[in-house]
Design a protein around this motif. Structure first.
Motif, PDB file in Angstrom:
ATOM      1  N   PHE A  39       0.976  -1.170  -0.011  1.00 57.85           N
ATOM      2  CA  PHE A  39       0.047   0.145   0.041  1.00 57.85           C
ATOM      3  C   PHE A  39       1.046   1.368  -0.079  1.00 57.85           C
ATOM      4  CE2 PHE A  39      -2.246   3.308   2.294  1.00 57.85           C
ATOM      5  CZ  PHE A  39      -3.303   3.324   1.520  1.00 57.85           C
ATOM      6  N   LEU A  40       1.932   1.286   0.767  1.00 60.73           N
ATOM      7  CA  LEU A  40       2.757   2.360   0.855  1.00 60.73           C
ATOM      8  C   LEU A  40       3.489   2.595  -0.368  1.00 60.73           C
ATOM      9  CD1 LEU A  40       4.162   2.062   4.510  1.00 60.73           C
ATOM     10  CD2 LEU A  40       2.600   3.876   3.549  1.00 60.73           C
ATOM     11  N   SER A  42       2.501   1.845  -3.280  1.00 60.26           N
ATOM     12  CA  SER A  42       1.675   2.250  -4.238  1.00 60.26           C
ATOM     13  C   SER A  42       1.445   3.958  -4.147  1.00 60.26           C
ATOM     14  CB  SER A  42       0.339   1.556  -4.049  1.00 60.26           C
ATOM     15  OG  SER A  42       0.291   0.124  -4.155  1.00 60.26           O
ATOM     16  N   ILE A  43       1.204   4.287  -2.896  1.00 64.52           N
ATOM     17  CA  ILE A  43       1.061   5.646  -2.523  1.00 64.52           C
ATOM     18  C   ILE A  43       2.421   6.498  -3.104  1.00 64.52           C
ATOM     19  CG2 ILE A  43       1.160   7.320  -0.654  1.00 64.52           C
ATOM     20  CD1 ILE A  43      -1.641   6.043  -1.066  1.00 64.52           C
ATOM     21  N   LEU A  46       1.990   6.734  -6.799  1.00 65.43           N
ATOM     22  CA  LEU A  46       0.993   7.933  -7.306  1.00 65.43           C
ATOM     23  C   LEU A  46       1.630   9.193  -7.044  1.00 65.43           C
ATOM     24  CD1 LEU A  46      -2.240   6.187  -5.721  1.00 65.43           C
ATOM     25  CD2 LEU A  46      -1.528   6.466  -8.186  1.00 65.43           C
ATOM     26  N   GLY A  47       2.449   9.330  -5.752  1.00 61.16           N
ATOM     27  CA  GLY A  47       3.172  10.889  -5.583  1.00 61.16           C
ATOM     28  C   GLY A  47       4.115  11.058  -6.681  1.00 61.16           C
ATOM     29  N   LYS A  65      -7.510  15.774  -6.620  1.00 59.78           N
ATOM     30  CA  LYS A  65      -7.474  14.843  -5.478  1.00 59.78           C
ATOM     31  C   LYS A  65      -8.434  13.732  -5.950  1.00 59.78           C
ATOM     32  CE  LYS A  65     -11.265  17.569  -3.210  1.00 59.78           C
ATOM     33  NZ  LYS A  65     -11.654  18.115  -2.193  1.00 59.78           N
ATOM     34  N   VAL A  98      -4.807   5.647 -10.710  1.00 59.67           N
ATOM     35  CA  VAL A  98      -5.554   5.880  -9.450  1.00 59.67           C
ATOM     36  C   VAL A  98      -6.789   4.697  -9.464  1.00 59.67           C
ATOM     37  CG1 VAL A  98      -7.019   7.731  -8.550  1.00 59.67           C
ATOM     38  CG2 VAL A  98      -4.829   8.344  -9.333  1.00 59.67           C
ATOM     39  N   PHE A 101      -5.629   1.583  -8.398  1.00 61.85           N
ATOM     40  CA  PHE A 101      -5.145   1.428  -6.796  1.00 61.85           C
ATOM     41  C   PHE A 101      -6.638   1.556  -6.302  1.00 61.85           C
ATOM     42  CE2 PHE A 101      -5.091   4.521  -3.280  1.00 61.85           C
ATOM     43  CZ  PHE A 101      -4.034   4.007  -2.314  1.00 61.85           C
TER      44      PHE A 101
END
Length: 269
Positions: A39-40, A42-43, A46-47, A65, A98, A101
């Motif tokens: 999960f991290l 993936s974040i 995306l960042g 957002k 996104v 995700f």
């Protein structure tokens, strides 16, 4: 109740269920750590995509957002539409990642991305995009559920999982059509299907292909609504008697091969 559920799980003789049953090695804490790491990661990905996007004006940046409601989707659509022609691939990659995700981690909001895709892209391109994202994201959720989902489902949804396990056993020779039917109809939420499918023995291939085909009819409705996004006041506006009729028709069509197969089987037996 637990004994009943365990018996139901053991009834489905699929390779995936054997893997789940025979490899309980990971503890819940280790499985949670692995999923948390994914999960991290993936974040962070995306960042990185966010940082590649062109500089936005201050009043636009606040709308870049995840869309949690229709108003968010409208504002985000207007921002992305402004930059879409010049930065097409950046916008496309952003929507693609996104969407995957949200599907991978069973996070609400993919409906608004389907509507947004209909607003940003040509109809059939948007439909293909949504179907691909749904299938890929659901498959990734399938793998995560193999790691952690079994423990979660048995703890929080034991009765529903047991009922669906019986249904899978009943339709084990027609799982592709059954998956298409579940995706077209609203009987079970998509996130629940994604989490429970590997746990109760649905193989990956009919799961992924059934998802790709089955999400097309409801996505058809959402994308069509997205083409008039600026006039929508509620997601209910996307639905009409025509769209309900179309979905019902697709649901019936998905069951026709099953009924024909049963008829032929009864005839030759």
């Amino acid at each position: 109740m637990r004994a009943t559920i365990q018996r139901n799980y053991q009834r489905v003789p699929s390779q995936d269920s054997e893997v789940v049953e025979k490899s309980p090695g990971l503890s819940t804490s280790k499985a949670a750590i692995i999923v948390g790491f994914i999960f991290l990661s993936s974040i962070i990905a995306l960042g990185f995509v966010y940082r590649q996007f062109p500089d936005l004006e201050e009043n636009e940046r606040q709308h870049l957002k995840l869309p949690w409601d229709l108003e968010d989707a409208k504002h985000l659509g207007l921002v992305l539409d402004r930059y879409k022609d010049k930065y097409f691939y950046e916008v496309l990659l952003g929507v693609f990642l996104v969407y995957i995700f949200l599907q991978t981690f069973a996070i609400p909001g993919s409906l608004f991305l389907s509507i947004l895709s209909g607003f940003l892209f040509p109809f059939y391109f948007a439909l293909l995009l949504v179907c691909c994202c749904s299938a890929i994201g659901a498959s990734l959720c399938f793998f995560l559920s193999n790691i952690l989902g079994k423990k979660v489902v048995k703890k929080f949804f034991p009765e529903r999982a047991a009922q669906w396990s019986k249904a899978v056993e009943k339709h084990k020779n027609n799982l592709l059509n059954y998956m298409i039917f579940l995706r077209v109809t609203p009987f079970l939420p998509n996130w629940f299907i994604n989490l429970t499918a590997p746990v109760i023995g649905v193989p990956l291939f009919p799961f992924a292909l059934g998802t790709f085909i089955g999400v097309a009819p409801p996505s058809f409705v959402a994308i069509q609504a997205g083409q008039t996004l600026h006039t929508l006041t509620s997601t209910r506006d996307a639905w009409s008697w025509t769209s309900v009729t179309v979905l019902s028709l697709f649901a019936i069509i998905s069951l026709i091969p099953v009924l024909l197969k049963q008829k032929l089987k009864e005839k030759f037996e």
